[in-house]
Write a protein that holds these residues in place. Structure first.
Motif, PDB file in Angstrom:
ATOM      1  N   TRP A   1       0.829  -1.207   0.000  1.00  0.00           N
ATOM      2  CA  TRP A   1       0.000   0.000   0.000  1.00  0.00           C
ATOM      3  C   TRP A   1       0.861   1.254   0.000  1.00  0.00           C
ATOM      4  CZ3 TRP A   1      -4.810   0.819  -1.239  1.00  0.00           C
ATOM      5  CH2 TRP A   1      -5.692  -0.258  -1.254  1.00  0.00           C
TER       6      TRP A   1
ATOM      7  N   ALA B   1      -8.510   3.307  -5.017  1.00  0.00           N
ATOM      8  CA  ALA B   1      -7.535   2.885  -4.007  1.00  0.00           C
ATOM      9  C   ALA B   1      -8.027   3.233  -2.603  1.00  0.00           C
ATOM     10  CB  ALA B   1      -6.181   3.532  -4.272  1.00  0.00           C
TER      11      ALA B   1
ATOM     12  N   ALA C   1      -8.724   0.679   0.376  1.00  0.00           N
ATOM     13  CA  ALA C   1      -8.012   0.844   1.646  1.00  0.00           C
ATOM     14  C   ALA C   1      -8.993   0.888   2.812  1.00  0.00           C
ATOM     15  CB  ALA C   1      -7.167   2.117   1.618  1.00  0.00           C
TER      16      ALA C   1
ATOM     17  N   LEU D   1      -7.306  -0.290   6.589  1.00  0.00           N
ATOM     18  CA  LEU D   1      -5.894   0.036   6.730  1.00  0.00           C
ATOM     19  C   LEU D   1      -5.715   1.166   7.729  1.00  0.00           C
ATOM     20  CD1 LEU D   1      -4.606  -0.107   3.063  1.00  0.00           C
ATOM     21  CD2 LEU D   1      -4.439  -1.844   4.830  1.00  0.00           C
TER      22      LEU D   1
ATOM     23  N   ILE E   1      -2.283   5.781   5.605  1.00  0.00           N
ATOM     24  CA  ILE E   1      -2.552   5.520   4.190  1.00  0.00           C
ATOM     25  C   ILE E   1      -3.850   6.184   3.761  1.00  0.00           C
ATOM     26  CG2 ILE E   1      -3.071   3.708   2.496  1.00  0.00           C
ATOM     27  CD1 ILE E   1      -0.170   3.648   3.321  1.00  0.00           C
TER      28      ILE E   1
END
Length: 82
Positions: free
Chosen positions: A3, A34, A38, A43, A47
């Protein structure tokens, strides 16, 4: 690809955009995807925050130059006076 590598690659691409609205729109779609992935994988905030900031910047870059001056003859349209 991790990532962190993906985010760094997207940030690199975003930094090389030179006012190209079409390029910003394409990259914005990839960043949004993305970010969605995520968030679905839960996550860390680092990030997700980086992707959110990039998405906001790309949204601004991809936006059409719409006039907000109510006295302008091009109000609420693409302004020809800017």
């Amino acid at each position: 690809m991790s990532w962190i590598d993906l985010v760094e690659q997207l940030e690199k691409e975003a930094s090389t955009l030179r006012g190209g609205r079409t390029g910003a729109q394409d990259l914005k779609g990839r960043v949004a995807k993305a970010l969605q992935d995520a968030e679905s994988e839960s996550l860390g905030f680092e990030i997700i925050d980086r992707l959110e900031m990039m998405l906001m910047e790309l949204t601004e870059a991809a936006r059409e130059n719409v006039c907000t001056n109510t006295k302008c003859p091009h109000y609420n349209k693409k302004c020809k006076m800017r």
